[in-house]
Design an enzyme around this catalytic site. Structure first.
Site, PDB file in Angstrom:
ATOM      1  N   ASP A  53      34.920  56.611 -53.691  1.00 47.93           N
ATOM      2  CA  ASP A  53      33.971  55.740 -52.980  1.00 47.93           C
ATOM      3  C   ASP A  53      32.525  55.980 -53.421  1.00 47.93           C
ATOM      4  O   ASP A  53      31.639  56.198 -52.581  1.00 47.93           O
ATOM      5  CB  ASP A  53      34.071  55.953 -51.454  1.00 47.93           C
ATOM      6  N   GLU A  62      38.238  45.819 -48.429  1.00 48.81           N
ATOM      7  CA  GLU A  62      37.332  46.900 -48.039  1.00 48.81           C
ATOM      8  C   GLU A  62      36.286  47.122 -49.124  1.00 48.81           C
ATOM      9  O   GLU A  62      36.275  46.433 -50.143  1.00 48.81           O
ATOM     10  CB  GLU A  62      38.121  48.196 -47.757  1.00 48.81           C
ATOM     11  N   HIS A 122      36.441  50.327 -55.117  1.00 44.30           N
ATOM     12  CA  HIS A 122      35.397  50.838 -54.208  1.00 44.30           C
ATOM     13  C   HIS A 122      34.125  51.184 -54.990  1.00 44.30           C
ATOM     14  O   HIS A 122      33.731  52.338 -55.109  1.00 44.30           O
ATOM     15  CB  HIS A 122      35.844  52.039 -53.383  1.00 44.30           C
ATOM     16  N   ARG A 149      40.447  61.171 -57.203  1.00 46.84           N
ATOM     17  CA  ARG A 149      39.804  60.005 -57.797  1.00 46.84           C
ATOM     18  C   ARG A 149      38.476  60.451 -58.406  1.00 46.84           C
ATOM     19  O   ARG A 149      37.791  61.300 -57.853  1.00 46.84           O
ATOM     20  CB  ARG A 149      39.559  58.921 -56.733  1.00 46.84           C
TER      21      ARG A 149
END
Ligand SMILES: *[C@@H]1O[C@H](CO)[C@@H](O)[C@H](O)[C@H]1NC(C)=O
Ligand SMILES: *[C@@H]1O[C@H](CO)[C@@H](O)[C@H](O)[C@H]1NC(C)=O
Length: 324
Positions: free
Chosen positions: A33, A198, A259, A289
């Site tokens: 993110d 999202e 994201h 990630r």
């Protein structure tokens, strides 16, 4: 003499070029993110750590790998201690704010949007400034349309994890929400998994406004980007936007890229996509990630062309105007 001069000039050119080059990943683990901003000669990067809020800064993308990191927030309040996700730094007026998701330690039902207020630079002290959503909400960001700010985040519309929008009354309060996008298309619903919209993030280019988001379930390799293009009118109405996608799908050993956020190059001539992806082929939604960067190009009609995530480890020129 002459030869020495020429060799010297070449060496200087090489030094300049290498100062601006970088390779992915920028953050090899816990790079989820990512949100980046460029201010006064530094890139500031925040990613999801689950436990607290950290900011890393450096003068180049490559420098972020060993950048100066500060923990700027931890919280013992049980309603927002834990599952700290997707922090974003935004400058409003003369102050920096961090918008972030947090909840309780038991489950993910308590996830809400919160905001901290800081000072005149991103590395200043922060204090708690409020809860922005009363209901479940994650991944909040800010969209500006004609000098007006809107809060955009991932919310529930019935049983569907969707995108919501609300006007911002101040940096720490929002008005009534409307649902902007529901995950109704095939590519927004990985087979047998919950449909998801999202990670909304604004993209501005040549007078056009886009809201880029991530779709489908993050624990799958079909996590990827969608684009809402603003057509004018009331930005809180879904009918003011056109949805296209999917874009920037799994490729070249990167799985579930998404994201993301966008930054302008230091000289303002380029836009860069800062995103996360995983090396795990079945997809991943935890600390496995990494953060990576890729320059955005533009189609003839003015829409963004994200291309595909490149293989890791390739050395490329960094954003234009970087000064080491
Ligand atoms: C936005 O604000 C700027 C500076 O205050 C002003 O010049 C401009 O006209 C405003 N634009 C709109 C669309 O309101
Ligand atoms: C991410 O950070 C957490 C919390 O510090 C840590 O437990 C975890 O091992 C990290 N993940 C990876 C893949 O390094």
């Amino acid at each position: 003499m002459k030869l020495t001069f020429i060799v010297g000039a070449f060496t200087n050119l090489l030094a300049l070029a290498s100062a601006a080059s970088f390779s992915n990943p920028l953050k090899a683990t816990n790079g989820s993110d990512p949100h980046m901003t460029y201010y006064n000669g530094y890139y500031y990067l925040m990613t999801t750590t689950w436990t607290n809020l950290q900011i890393t800064r450096a003068k180049t993308l490559e420098g972020l790998k060993t950048g100066e990191t500060r923990v700027v927030w931890t919280d013992s309040d049980p309603s927002r201690c834990c599952n700290v996700w997707a922090p974003e730094l935004h400058k409003i007026g003369n102050s920096w704010y961090i918008y972030y998701t947090a909840g309780n330690s038991q489950n993910l039902d308590g996830q809400r949007m919160h905001v901290l207020k800081g000072g005149g630079n991103p590395f200043s002290r922060y204090s708690y400034a409020g809860q922005l959503t009363q209901d479940w909400g994650i991944d909040g960001s800010i969209l500006a349309v004609q000098n007006k700010s809107y809060f955009v985040w991932s919310c529930f519309s019935g049983t569907l994890q969707s995108l919501c929008i609300a006007p911002m009354n101040s940096p720490t309060t929002i008005g009534a929400r409307k649902v902007l996008s529901e995950p109704l298309l095939d590519w927004e619903r990985a087979q047998g998994q919950p449909p998801v919209n999202e990670g909304p993030t604004a993209l501005y280019h040549n007078g056009k406004i886009f809201l880029v988001y991530s779709a489908s379930f993050c624990w799958t390799p079909s996590y990827q980007l969608g684009v809402l293009t603003y057509n004018g009118g009331d930005p809180t109405l879904a009918s003011s936007w056109t949805k296209t996608g999917p874009f920037f799908s799994s490729a070249n050993g990167n799985y579930g890229p998404g994201h993301n956020c966008f930054i302008n190059s230091p000289d303002g001539t380029e836009v860069w996509n800062i995103y996360h992806a995983t090396w795990i082929q079945t997809g991943n939604c935890d600390g496995n990630r990494y953060t990576a960067a890729k320059k955005v190009s533009w189609n003839a009609d003015g829409s963004p062309n994200f291309g595909s995530p490149d293989p890791l480890g390739i050395v490329t020129a960094g954003p234009s105007g970087e000064k080491a």
